[in-house]
Design a protein around this motif. Sequence first.
Motif, short mmCIF file in Angstrom:
data_model
loop_
_atom_site.label_atom_id
_atom_site.label_comp_id
_atom_site.label_asym_id
_atom_site.label_seq_id
_atom_site.Cartn_x
_atom_site.Cartn_y
_atom_site.Cartn_z
N ALA A 199 0.59 4.13 0.45
CA ALA A 199 0.90 2.99 -0.42
C ALA A 199 2.06 2.17 0.14
O ALA A 199 2.02 0.93 0.14
N ASP A 200 3.09 2.84 0.64
CA ASP A 200 4.23 2.11 1.18
C ASP A 200 3.92 1.50 2.54
O ASP A 200 4.49 0.46 2.90
N ARG A 201 3.01 2.10 3.31
CA ARG A 201 2.59 1.47 4.57
C ARG A 201 1.96 0.11 4.30
O ARG A 201 2.16 -0.85 5.06
N LEU A 202 1.20 0.02 3.22
CA LEU A 202 0.55 -1.24 2.89
C LEU A 202 1.56 -2.32 2.52
O LEU A 202 1.28 -3.51 2.66
N ARG A 203 2.74 -1.91 2.07
CA ARG A 203 3.75 -2.86 1.62
C ARG A 203 4.87 -3.07 2.64
O ARG A 203 5.71 -3.94 2.46
N LEU A 204 4.89 -2.27 3.71
CA LEU A 204 6.05 -2.24 4.59
C LEU A 204 6.30 -3.57 5.29
O LEU A 204 7.46 -4.00 5.41
N VAL A 205 5.27 -4.24 5.76
CA VAL A 205 5.47 -5.49 6.49
C VAL A 205 6.07 -6.55 5.57
O VAL A 205 7.03 -7.24 5.94
N ASP A 206 5.53 -6.67 4.37
CA ASP A 206 6.10 -7.64 3.42
C ASP A 206 7.53 -7.26 3.06
O ASP A 206 8.40 -8.13 2.92
N ARG A 257 0.54 -5.06 10.28
CA ARG A 257 -0.15 -4.19 9.32
C ARG A 257 -1.18 -3.32 10.02
O ARG A 257 -1.32 -2.13 9.72
N GLN A 258 -1.89 -3.89 10.98
CA GLN A 258 -2.90 -3.12 11.69
C GLN A 258 -2.26 -1.98 12.46
O GLN A 258 -2.82 -0.87 12.53
#
Length: 262
Positions: A199-206, A257-258
């Motif tokens: 879940a945090d990987r999905l938000r890390l870039v932002d 993200r990728q």
Amino acid sequence: MPAAEVELVGGTANRGLVVRVGDTVRRPLRASSTATHALLRHLESVGFQGAPAFLGVDAQGREVLSYLPGETVTAPYPSWSMTDEALDSVAHLLRTYHEAVADFRPIGLEWAEPVPADYVTGLISHNDPNLDNVVFRDGVAVALIDFDLAGPGSPLWDVATAVRLWAPLRPDADIHDVRRGHTLTRLRRFADAYNLTDADRLRLVDAAADNHIWCMDYVRRGSEAGHPWFHQRWTTGEAELTDRTNTWFKQTAAALRQALLD
């Protein structure tokens, strides 16, 4: 004879004001010092050895902390500090800190600089794990120092801060050391070493992009308020680098993200 005061290098906000006296460090008090001292007392009480101990206030009105032997990373960056192993150890140290602080529940304390509400979960994050705020021994990160910006945040916010600075996350043309060309791999490596949740990987870039805006706004406001070192930093290229990096985050978000999900 009293021990001599030796200026400690690094940092911006307190540059020239932090000194070592024997086995202690003396630093200026701040409006948020009471909160920071409560945090350091908690860390000591749970046996976390990766932070200085608060020892009191000296006759000059400075906070007194224990001195943590080791090396911090200041320019020109030593080769050992840019290795994958050093990067991994920063991630491991940050996770250990988060585990140690997880049950700290302060009430009625004044913290320094609020982070965006989207990244506040109740955990007291360090908020500034910059290169010169991590103590290394034998190439391994062992302690965090300079808790001036600590306050309510989240593990994600700290990871975003750390990886933005340690990967680093900025245009390749603005990376002037051996990390150039390795942004994506170092981003992924840090997330893996920390064991970041999906879940945090999905938000890390932002989160990293938002952290950059938050941090640079802090520098800009310091410059406008007349702080000499913030003003020097902001007016000698930081403002332009901020704009380039904000654009870079927008242009490379998909690739970042990728890299985290592959």
